[in-house]
Design a protein around this motif. Structure first.
Motif, mmCIF file in Angstrom:
data_model
loop_
_atom_site.group_PDB
_atom_site.id
_atom_site.type_symbol
_atom_site.label_atom_id
_atom_site.label_comp_id
_atom_site.label_asym_id
_atom_site.label_seq_id
_atom_site.Cartn_x
_atom_site.Cartn_y
_atom_site.Cartn_z
ATOM 1 N N ARG A 98 0.840 -1.211 0.000
ATOM 2 C CA ARG A 98 0.000 0.000 0.000
ATOM 3 C C ARG A 98 0.868 1.251 0.000
ATOM 4 N NH1 ARG A 98 -5.479 0.884 2.165
ATOM 5 N NH2 ARG A 98 -5.707 2.932 3.087
ATOM 6 N N ASN B 16 -1.563 6.747 1.654
ATOM 7 C CA ASN B 16 -2.978 6.372 1.755
ATOM 8 C C ASN B 16 -3.278 6.025 3.218
ATOM 9 O OD1 ASN B 16 -5.571 5.616 1.206
ATOM 10 N ND2 ASN B 16 -5.053 3.972 -0.227
ATOM 11 N N THR C 160 -6.183 14.952 10.377
ATOM 12 C CA THR C 160 -7.373 14.227 10.842
ATOM 13 C C THR C 160 -7.084 12.731 10.897
ATOM 14 O OG1 THR C 160 -8.104 14.113 8.543
ATOM 15 C CG2 THR C 160 -9.077 15.859 9.895
ATOM 16 N N ALA D 14 -9.284 8.973 10.707
ATOM 17 C CA ALA D 14 -10.573 8.368 10.356
ATOM 18 C C ALA D 14 -10.854 7.213 11.319
ATOM 19 C CB ALA D 14 -10.509 7.854 8.918
ATOM 20 N N PRO E 137 -7.245 -1.756 6.841
ATOM 21 C CA PRO E 137 -7.728 -1.591 5.467
ATOM 22 C C PRO E 137 -8.177 -2.946 4.944
ATOM 23 C CG PRO E 137 -5.350 -1.753 5.452
ATOM 24 C CD PRO E 137 -5.783 -1.902 6.892
ATOM 25 N N ARG F 128 -15.945 9.332 0.501
ATOM 26 C CA ARG F 128 -16.067 8.054 -0.224
ATOM 27 C C ARG F 128 -17.447 7.489 0.061
ATOM 28 N NH1 ARG F 128 -12.407 2.919 1.410
ATOM 29 N NH2 ARG F 128 -13.677 3.014 3.314
ATOM 30 N N THR G 180 -6.673 11.747 -0.636
ATOM 31 C CA THR G 180 -6.688 10.841 0.504
ATOM 32 C C THR G 180 -7.783 9.810 0.358
ATOM 33 O OG1 THR G 180 -8.122 12.377 1.626
ATOM 34 C CG2 THR G 180 -5.795 12.486 2.190
ATOM 35 N N THR G 181 -8.567 9.909 -0.696
ATOM 36 C CA THR G 181 -9.646 8.950 -0.815
ATOM 37 C C THR G 181 -9.285 7.957 -1.912
ATOM 38 O OG1 THR G 181 -11.370 10.169 0.263
ATOM 39 C CG2 THR G 181 -12.062 8.794 -1.540
ATOM 40 N N PRO G 182 -9.443 6.653 -1.624
ATOM 41 C CA PRO G 182 -8.856 5.636 -2.471
ATOM 42 C C PRO G 182 -9.355 5.731 -3.904
ATOM 43 C CG PRO G 182 -10.417 4.672 -0.946
ATOM 44 C CD PRO G 182 -10.264 6.096 -0.563
#
Ligand code: AMP
Ligand code: MG
Length: 398
Positions: free
Chosen positions: A73, A77, A136, A138, A161, A216, A258-260
């Motif tokens: 990965r 990310n 931030t 998540a 993940p 997302r 930052t969003t896949p």
């Protein structure tokens, strides 16, 4: 070869503080072994209600780094931190942070469940490898009993993940993890197929305007979020729910995605995937083709040896699928996603469909669009990222 241990989700229940009670002896033993491995900094694959996850102790940077090396990965990310109780959430947050009313509404409505919220990160607690150095972090609380129990038994928040090589479709069954990460992960907990089948919704409600931004789309739909906010805020100003790229663009996100899938190809099997759009309007300048032209191009395609083996993922009532399947030359491998009247089933089966067709050795996968509402928004978000090509079909040719 990884050890695969079955766990019985129905043998696990939780008290009000998120403490698990596990009646099955083998499930308890599997969870204890998994917890020991996690504390030894070994990643463990486990079922969540969204997809199978690859877990590591979130507050230990070395443990977290093994997630990145196992999956391949990219380091930029960030990972989602999974908690088993609201008190575990509070233990992660900066001391003076107060949970905004909209977050409390969403937590009450959807936790435990497939909703991830962004919080300000406390750099004295959360390693920067988790947040990819963003301001931030998540966090979500999974509802799958095995996932939540593993966090509680380990007494530690887990970064997790999806348990797949980076870029591949996410695993929704223990077999998918086994095939993809064989030799890279030592233990897989098998809790059966995942109910939701798509990743969590990632949401940012930290902006000063009070609006909710969906980074997302995922397991909780925009419509469900709007409804929960409307019910809880009746009479007050109801926060607006904005979907990234549909309702807002954010230069900061575009620059440092930052969003896949914004930056990397995602959810893709090793074979080409073509998205078939038979109902929506093509953008200006895009060419539409008839089903017979599509069939002719499949048959003349140089990648496919005759007869071409083509995987077809489409809703059960698809007129396009019916038409295509009449072609007697192509060797069709049909995977029925389910009916458009039950979009949650289509969501649950999407990744399994991609992975099953890949396993069957097809040369190419065709996947038909679904309407982008309710679960369809998250389904199409994944499908568009899995597809290397989009083909517009002339609607009146069906
Ligand atoms: P997954 O790979 O399914 O576990 O999802 C992780 C995704 O959550 C990342 O790719 C991001 O899209 C999102 N995410 C995690 N942490 C953050 C963060 N701090 N800011 C924005 N998005 C985040
Ligand atoms: Mg993933």
């Amino acid at each position: 070869m990884p050890k695969v241990l079955k766990c019985d989700p129905t043998s696990i229940s939780f008290d009000n503080d998120g403490r698990p009670r596990i009646t099955s002896q083998y499930t308890r033993a599997a969870l204890r072994l998994a917890s020991r491995r996690l504390h030894d900094l070994q990643p463990v694959a486990f079922p969540t209600e969204t997809v199978y996850g690859l877990a590591a102790i979130a507050l230990n940077p070395e443990a977290a780094s093994r997630i990145f090396s196992t999956k391949g990965r990219p380091a930029d990310n960030p990972l989602i931190v999974h908690v088993s109780s609201q008190s575990m959430l509070h233990s992660l947050l900066p001391p003076h942070f107060t949970i905004p009313p909209s977050y409390q509404t969403l937590i009450d409505a959807f936790w435990p469940g497939p909703l991830t919220l962004l919080f300000p990160t406390d750099i004295s607690k959360i390693p920067s490898i988790i947040t990819a150095s963003h301001s931030t972090v998540a966090v979500r609380m999974p509802s799958h009993p095995v996932a939540r129990a593993l966090i509680a038994v380990s007494n530690a928040p887990l970064a997790a993940p999806s348990a797949n090589s980076s870029g591949k479709p996410s695993p929704t069954r223990a077999e998918h993890v086994f095939r993809d990460l064989n030799g890279k992960v030592g233990l897989i907990l098998d809790g059966g197929p995942c109910d939701i089948g798509l990743e969590s919704t990632v949401l940012d409600g930290l902006h000063h305007d009070g609006n909710i931004r969906i980074l997302r789309p995922g397991g909780i739909t925009v419509e469900q979020i709007e409804e929960a906010l409307r019910l809880a805020h009746s009479g007050h100003s109801i926060p607006r729910v904005l979907v990234h790229r549909r309702d807002f663009v954010d230069d900061a996100i575009e620059q440092a995605p930052t969003t896949p899938g914004m930056k990397y190809r995602h959810y893709s099997p090793a074979i080409p995937v073509t998205l078939l759009r038979a109902t929506s309007h093509p953008p200006a300048g895009a060419n539409s083709i008839s089903p017979s032209t599509l069939l002719a191009s499949l048959k003349s395609s140089t990648v496919a040896n005759p007869p071409p083996k083509v995987g077809l993922l489409a809703p059960s009532e698809s007129a396009l699928a019916k038409k295509l399947l009449q072609d007697p030359v192509i060797q069709w491998h049909r995977y029925t996603l389910g009916s458009l009247s039950e979009m949650s089933i289509i969501a649950q089966r999407l990744f399994d469909g991609l992975l099953s067709l890949e396993q069957e050795g097809v040369d190419l996968i065709l996947i038909e669009e679904v309407p982008e509402e309710n679960e369809g928004l998250a389904i199409m978000n994944r499908v568009k990222k899995a597809a290397s090509e989009t083909c517009w079909i002339v609607p009146n040719s069906l």
